[in-house]
Structure formats: structure tokens, C-alpha cells
Design a protein around this motif. Structure first.
Motif, PDB file in Angstrom:
ATOM      1  N   UNK A   2       0.848  -1.202   0.000  1.00 44.85           N
ATOM      2  CA  UNK A   2       0.000   0.000   0.000  1.00 44.85           C
ATOM      3  C   UNK A   2       0.878   1.244   0.000  1.00 44.85           C
ATOM      4  N   UNK A   3       1.843   1.313   0.896  1.00 42.65           N
ATOM      5  CA  UNK A   3       2.696   2.499   1.002  1.00 42.65           C
ATOM      6  C   UNK A   3       3.486   2.749  -0.281  1.00 42.65           C
ATOM      7  N   UNK A   4       4.040   1.691  -0.844  1.00 44.00           N
ATOM      8  CA  UNK A   4       4.846   1.828  -2.067  1.00 44.00           C
ATOM      9  C   UNK A   4       3.997   2.331  -3.233  1.00 44.00           C
ATOM     10  N   UNK A   5       2.820   1.757  -3.402  1.00 44.24           N
ATOM     11  CA  UNK A   5       1.953   2.145  -4.517  1.00 44.24           C
ATOM     12  C   UNK A   5       1.402   3.551  -4.322  1.00 44.24           C
ATOM     13  N   UNK A   6       1.005   3.896  -3.108  1.00 50.81           N
ATOM     14  CA  UNK A   6       0.465   5.237  -2.860  1.00 50.81           C
ATOM     15  C   UNK A   6       1.546   6.295  -3.100  1.00 50.81           C
ATOM     16  N   UNK A  35      -8.942   4.423   7.097  1.00 46.80           N
ATOM     17  CA  UNK A  35      -7.836   3.770   6.375  1.00 46.80           C
ATOM     18  C   UNK A  35      -7.499   4.567   5.114  1.00 46.80           C
ATOM     19  N   UNK A  36      -7.028   5.798   5.266  1.00 47.73           N
ATOM     20  CA  UNK A  36      -6.833   6.646   4.085  1.00 47.73           C
ATOM     21  C   UNK A  36      -5.846   6.075   3.059  1.00 47.73           C
ATOM     22  N   UNK A  37      -4.777   5.453   3.508  1.00 41.06           N
ATOM     23  CA  UNK A  37      -3.797   4.930   2.540  1.00 41.06           C
ATOM     24  C   UNK A  37      -4.361   3.719   1.793  1.00 41.06           C
ATOM     25  N   UNK A  50      -4.779   3.541  -2.169  1.00 40.45           N
ATOM     26  CA  UNK A  50      -4.233   2.408  -2.923  1.00 40.45           C
ATOM     27  C   UNK A  50      -5.256   1.923  -3.944  1.00 40.45           C
ATOM     28  N   UNK A  51      -6.478   1.716  -3.508  1.00 38.08           N
ATOM     29  CA  UNK A  51      -7.535   1.256  -4.413  1.00 38.08           C
ATOM     30  C   UNK A  51      -7.726   2.265  -5.536  1.00 38.08           C
ATOM     31  N   UNK A  52      -7.730   3.534  -5.206  1.00 41.51           N
ATOM     32  CA  UNK A  52      -7.891   4.581  -6.210  1.00 41.51           C
ATOM     33  C   UNK A  52      -6.749   4.581  -7.224  1.00 41.51           C
ATOM     34  N   UNK A  53      -5.519   4.399  -6.735  1.00 37.50           N
ATOM     35  CA  UNK A  53      -4.350   4.455  -7.614  1.00 37.50           C
ATOM     36  C   UNK A  53      -4.367   3.312  -8.625  1.00 37.50           C
ATOM     37  N   UNK A  54      -4.710   2.117  -8.184  1.00 37.81           N
ATOM     38  CA  UNK A  54      -4.531   0.979  -9.074  1.00 37.81           C
ATOM     39  C   UNK A  54      -5.792   0.424  -9.711  1.00 37.81           C
ATOM     40  N   UNK A  55      -6.977   0.875  -9.315  1.00 35.10           N
ATOM     41  CA  UNK A  55      -8.176   0.190  -9.784  1.00 35.10           C
ATOM     42  C   UNK A  55      -8.354   0.233 -11.296  1.00 35.10           C
ATOM     43  N   UNK A 103      -8.811  11.499   2.194  1.00 27.59           N
ATOM     44  CA  UNK A 103      -7.566  10.735   2.313  1.00 27.59           C
ATOM     45  C   UNK A 103      -6.364  11.572   1.867  1.00 27.59           C
ATOM     46  N   UNK A 104      -6.513  12.272   0.770  1.00 25.39           N
ATOM     47  CA  UNK A 104      -5.406  13.101   0.270  1.00 25.39           C
ATOM     48  C   UNK A 104      -5.075  14.252   1.213  1.00 25.39           C
ATOM     49  N   UNK A 105      -6.110  14.836   1.808  1.00 23.42           N
ATOM     50  CA  UNK A 105      -5.908  15.954   2.736  1.00 23.42           C
ATOM     51  C   UNK A 105      -5.564  15.470   4.141  1.00 23.42           C
TER      52      UNK A 105
END
Length: 193
Positions: A18-22, A99-101, A105-110, A167-169
């Protein structure tokens, strides 16, 4: 095929993924970097997942299932169809806040992740279960007779937007604004009184 393992290593791998992808995006994330973040040998990751795509798919599906389970648990509470749909909508925001990260993560890769047939089947099953709540509300005459996909899209898009912004803020969602947005969405889909 990779052997399934349980325990703290799985948690470390998930969090490192999660951390790496975010932070870097799904394309730039690598098994080596994820292993380093998790404090594990690269070979250990391969004992859990066959390759990077399998790892990303597994973490994606796990998080998506957690969001889905929270939504369905909230819909299982007693109440009207409106209450159930509202509870599901706010379960998305609750997950983004807690669980913001994971949410990011879901947003980044979906959109870029190629799921296996089994993973796609599981995602479709989750969508069908959530859609059943909408179908029930249509059958009861609470919602306008429209396609389930159209109603689901109209509801999910603003909830995802609010969750993403929160999550971003790195702050709690504006619940007053969220209530207003839900009410506007509801007015668009509800059968007029």
C-alpha cells in the motif's frame, strides 16, 4: 504457485505494498522495494505471491472486500431502504477516514490492474450484493425505476470523491457537506412523493 502464508508477514507485505503504490504509483512499485519496506527478503514475498501483479491484485481485492463488507454490514442494520443505502454510502466515507492509505491504494490501481478471472468474479459478486440493496429499493418503489448500474454510479462517484479528498488531505470528511451531497443524490434517484 506461491504458497499462502499467514501471520505478521502478510500484514507487513500488505502495508508495504500500500505504502509503495500510494507513494510511487503501481508502475514504479517493485517487488524489491516492497520487500525492503516490509523488512523481508525478496524471496519471502515470492512465497506469498507469484509476481507483482498477483501481489497488487491480492491487496486490491482484500481492501475492496473490506470496504464491501463494511457497506454490507451497515446495510444489514434494521431500517428503510433509504437508511440502508445511506448507511452503505457513509460506510465508504468511514473507511476512507479510518484507512486513508488503503483507500488511496484502491484509487491508484483500480483502473490499471489486470485482475484474474477469479478476482474479477469476486469483484462482480460484491457489486451484485450491493446492487441487490438498490434492486430491493426499486422493487419497493422507494427508488425510481432506473438501471441499478446508473443508480450505483450516481451514488458511488460522489462518495469516492469525498473519500479521496479526505484521504489526500489527511483529515476527516466534511460530514455536513457529505450529508448535503447524499441528500442531493437521493433526490435524484428517489421516487417523488
Amino acid at each position: 504457485m506461491a504458497r499462502r502464508k499467514t501471520g505478521d508477514k502478510s500484514t507487513k507485505i500488505r502495508q508495504a505494498t500500500v505504502d509503495e503504490v500510494v507513494e510511487k504509483g503501481s508502475s514504479a512499485a517493485s517487488i524489491n522495494a516492497i520487500a525492503k519496506r516490509a523488512g523481508l527478503a525478496v524471496g519471502t514475498l515470492y512465497r506469498y505471491h507469484d509476481d507483482k501483479e498477483a501481489l497488487l491484485g491480492s491487496v486490491y481485492l482484500t481492501i475492496k472486500a473490506e470496504i464491501h463488507d463494511a457497506m454490507m454490514a451497515s446495510a444489514a442494520e434494521p431500517g428503510t431502504s433509504r437508511d440502508k443505502i445511506r448507511a452503505m454510502w457513509f460506510a465508504i466515507l468511514d473507511h476512507a477516514s479510518a484507512h486513508p492509505r488503503d483507500f488511496l491504494f484502491v484509487e491508484v490501481i483500480m483502473n490499471g490492474l489486470l485482475l484474474t478471472k477469479a478476482e474479477r468474479t469476486r469483484v462482480n459478486e460484491m457489486a451484485a450484493a450491493a446492487g441487490a440493496v438498490i434492486d430491493n429499493a426499486i422493487a419497493e418503489g422507494v427508488l425510481r425505476p432506473r438501471s441499478t448500474d446508473a443508480i450505483r454510479t450516481l451514488l458511488i462517484a460522489p462518495a469516492m470523491h469525498i473519500g479521496r479528498r479526505s484521504a489526500l488531505d489527511d483529515k476527516e470528511p466534511d460530514m455536513v457537506g457529505a450529508e448535503e451531497i447524499f441528500d442531493l443524490c437521493w433526490q435524484a434517484i428517489a421516487t417523488p412523493l
